[in-house]
Design a protein around this motif. Structure first.
Motif, PDB file in Angstrom:
ATOM      1  N   ALA A  27       0.696  -1.367   0.192  1.00  0.00           N
ATOM      2  CA  ALA A  27       0.130   0.051   0.023  1.00  0.00           C
ATOM      3  C   ALA A  27       0.935   1.329   0.218  1.00  0.00           C
ATOM      4  O   ALA A  27       0.715   2.174  -0.600  1.00  0.00           O
ATOM      5  CB  ALA A  27      -0.774   0.116   1.097  1.00  0.00           C
ATOM      6  N   ALA A  28       1.752   1.443   0.848  1.00  0.00           N
ATOM      7  CA  ALA A  28       2.754   2.383   0.756  1.00  0.00           C
ATOM      8  C   ALA A  28       3.518   2.692  -0.548  1.00  0.00           C
ATOM      9  O   ALA A  28       3.955   3.910  -0.704  1.00  0.00           O
ATOM     10  CB  ALA A  28       3.900   2.197   2.084  1.00  0.00           C
ATOM     11  N   LEU A  29       3.808   1.599  -1.478  1.00  0.00           N
ATOM     12  CA  LEU A  29       4.379   1.883  -2.570  1.00  0.00           C
ATOM     13  C   LEU A  29       3.541   1.813  -3.728  1.00  0.00           C
ATOM     14  O   LEU A  29       4.177   1.495  -4.836  1.00  0.00           O
ATOM     15  CB  LEU A  29       5.668   0.724  -2.608  1.00  0.00           C
ATOM     16  N   GLN A  30       2.214   2.047  -3.436  1.00  0.00           N
ATOM     17  CA  GLN A  30       1.315   2.310  -4.651  1.00  0.00           C
ATOM     18  C   GLN A  30       1.657   3.741  -4.983  1.00  0.00           C
ATOM     19  O   GLN A  30       0.886   4.608  -4.415  1.00  0.00           O
ATOM     20  CB  GLN A  30      -0.069   2.145  -4.081  1.00  0.00           C
ATOM     21  N   ILE A  31       2.536   3.830  -5.932  1.00  0.00           N
ATOM     22  CA  ILE A  31       2.951   5.482  -6.441  1.00  0.00           C
ATOM     23  C   ILE A  31       2.328   5.897  -7.620  1.00  0.00           C
ATOM     24  O   ILE A  31       2.356   5.340  -8.583  1.00  0.00           O
ATOM     25  CB  ILE A  31       4.409   5.319  -6.555  1.00  0.00           C
ATOM     26  N   ASN A  32       1.570   7.076  -7.288  1.00  0.00           N
ATOM     27  CA  ASN A  32       0.876   7.630  -8.488  1.00  0.00           C
ATOM     28  C   ASN A  32       1.864   7.814  -9.762  1.00  0.00           C
ATOM     29  O   ASN A  32       3.107   8.334  -9.373  1.00  0.00           O
ATOM     30  CB  ASN A  32       0.214   8.748  -8.146  1.00  0.00           C
ATOM     31  N   ALA A  33       1.506   7.854 -11.045  1.00  0.00           N
ATOM     32  CA  ALA A  33       2.148   8.049 -11.994  1.00  0.00           C
ATOM     33  C   ALA A  33       2.739   9.490 -12.170  1.00  0.00           C
ATOM     34  O   ALA A  33       3.892   9.740 -12.481  1.00  0.00           O
ATOM     35  CB  ALA A  33       1.396   7.686 -13.252  1.00  0.00           C
ATOM     36  N   SER A  81      -6.996  16.605  -6.634  1.00  0.00           N
ATOM     37  CA  SER A  81      -8.325  16.129  -6.843  1.00  0.00           C
ATOM     38  C   SER A  81      -8.715  14.653  -7.586  1.00  0.00           C
ATOM     39  O   SER A  81      -9.832  14.254  -7.333  1.00  0.00           O
ATOM     40  CB  SER A  81      -9.207  17.154  -7.729  1.00  0.00           C
ATOM     41  N   LEU A  82      -7.540  14.466  -8.396  1.00  0.00           N
ATOM     42  CA  LEU A  82      -7.950  13.216  -9.070  1.00  0.00           C
ATOM     43  C   LEU A  82      -7.061  11.867  -8.391  1.00  0.00           C
ATOM     44  O   LEU A  82      -7.180  10.833  -9.055  1.00  0.00           O
ATOM     45  CB  LEU A  82      -7.517  13.478 -10.535  1.00  0.00           C
ATOM     46  N   TYR A  83      -6.409  12.068  -7.295  1.00  0.00           N
ATOM     47  CA  TYR A  83      -5.717  11.065  -6.777  1.00  0.00           C
ATOM     48  C   TYR A  83      -5.710  11.011  -5.081  1.00  0.00           C
ATOM     49  O   TYR A  83      -6.262  10.113  -4.521  1.00  0.00           O
ATOM     50  CB  TYR A  83      -4.290  10.944  -7.180  1.00  0.00           C
ATOM     51  N   TYR A  84      -5.107  11.895  -4.472  1.00  0.00           N
ATOM     52  CA  TYR A  84      -4.985  12.415  -3.082  1.00  0.00           C
ATOM     53  C   TYR A  84      -5.358  13.840  -2.791  1.00  0.00           C
ATOM     54  O   TYR A  84      -4.344  14.840  -3.115  1.00  0.00           O
ATOM     55  CB  TYR A  84      -3.444  11.835  -2.731  1.00  0.00           C
ATOM     56  N   PRO A  85      -6.486  14.152  -2.066  1.00  0.00           N
ATOM     57  CA  PRO A  85      -7.295  12.848  -1.434  1.00  0.00           C
ATOM     58  C   PRO A  85      -8.127  12.563  -2.504  1.00  0.00           C
ATOM     59  O   PRO A  85      -8.918  11.357  -2.263  1.00  0.00           O
ATOM     60  CB  PRO A  85      -8.199  13.679  -0.483  1.00  0.00           C
ATOM     61  N   GLY A  86      -8.577  12.986  -3.692  1.00  0.00           N
ATOM     62  CA  GLY A  86      -9.112  12.051  -4.957  1.00  0.00           C
ATOM     63  C   GLY A  86     -10.181  12.575  -4.857  1.00  0.00           C
ATOM     64  O   GLY A  86     -11.427  11.792  -5.187  1.00  0.00           O
TER      65      GLY A  86
END
Length: 307
Positions: A141-147, A212-217
């Motif tokens: 989970a920690a290494l789910q890195i957004n592109a 807005s599209l990832y964190y917090p999304g």
């Protein structure tokens, strides 16, 4: 998490949080670094960030594509940057005062046009599973890195190379250091500053789209919490160095992740106090970097803070 990893849960959570929280700081600081290297300050990037978040979310919802939303946010940011750069070309216009006005304008427009997008759900940006090598769910989970974070890291190093080796990068540095010297070698300072400010605004808009599209999304009127203004302080701390902007963004991101990381091991006392960590860090860095002999170290000569 604490039962599985013990105290290791805290640094792992801070690592993941630092990467997630640092991304908007990274893009806004890189945009401001580019703008300030040309000799102009843009304090309006907070408004650009918020408007980019709204525009990206709205377009992503309408088109069904988060990447189209990112493109729309970049275009919106570039328009704000062009407007700021164009106004600041006129004699007597103060770029700091104009930036504050632009910040208020961007936030106001975002709130006005974004009211109908508070409830709808737009598609999220994809994440890259860099934790595939681990069997521990928390590490994965920690290494789910957004592109976009990966793009930002590459951009930081590319921008550092650009300023040192590319002809256009060298022109930007000359314009930022001395308007007269730039004119003497046939470079148009107004044009360089205009397009540098536009490019900086585009990067800030992308940072807003990430929010807005990832964190917090999601899109809401309190999505930024002053990250655009803090990123301006981050650039000063990084001494106008893109790679140092990356390191400073990760530092700010880690500060923002302290509270959630401690919560994973059961530390809940004063939880909300830890949310102030990025703001305290910003204040401390401004004090440390504003001491005599350090305030102007590495600053482009044409910046308002050097005069």
């Amino acid at each position: 998490m604490s039962e599985d990893l013990g105290l290791w849960a805290v640094p792992i959570a801070m690592l993941g949080g630092a990467i997630r929280v640092s991304t908007p700081f990274l893009f806004v600081s890189l945009g401001e670094c580019l703008t300030e290297r040309s000799g102009r300050i843009n304090l309006g990037l907070e408004g650009t960030l918020v408007f980019g978040a709204m525009a990206g979310y709205a377009i992503a919802f309408e088109t069904g594509s988060p990447w189209v939303g990112v493109l729309a946010a970049a275009i919106a940011g570039a328009v704000f940057g062009l407007f700021h750069g164009w106004i600041c070309r006129f004699r007597g216009v103060n770029d700091i005062a104009m930036g504050i006005a632009l910040m208020l304008l961007g936030i106001g427009l975002a709130f006005f046009f974004g009211k109908s997008y508070v409830q709808p759900i737009a598609p999220d940006l994809p994440a890259i599973p860099f934790g595939w090598w681990s069997d521990i769910p928390q590490v994965q989970a920690a290494l789910q890195i957004n592109a976009l974070f990966v793009v930002g890291v590459v951009l930081a190093f590319a921008m550092a190379w650009f300023f040192k080796n590319a002809a256009l990068g060298l022109r930007i540095r000359v314009v930022g250091d001395s308007t007269e010297a730039a004119r003497a070698i046939g470079v148009n300072p107004d044009g360089i500053r205009l397009w540098s400010t536009a490019a900086g605004g585009a990067l800030a808009g992308i940072g807003g789209a990430y929010l807005s599209l990832y964190y917090p999304g999601s899109w809401n009127e309190g999505i930024s919490s002053g990250q655009g203004l803090m990123a301006v302080a981050l650039v000063i701390f990084a001494r106008w160095n893109p790679v140092m902007c990356l390191a400073a963004a990760l530092l700010f991101g880690a500060a923002g992740a302290i509270g959630p990381a401690l919560q994973t091991v059961g530390v809940t006392s004063g939880y909300y106090l830890f949310f102030a960590a990025p703001y305290v860090l910003t204040l401390a860095l401004l004090i440390l970097t504003s001491t005599p002999g350090k305030a102007q170290e590495g600053a482009p000569g044409e910046l308002s803070i050097t005069k």
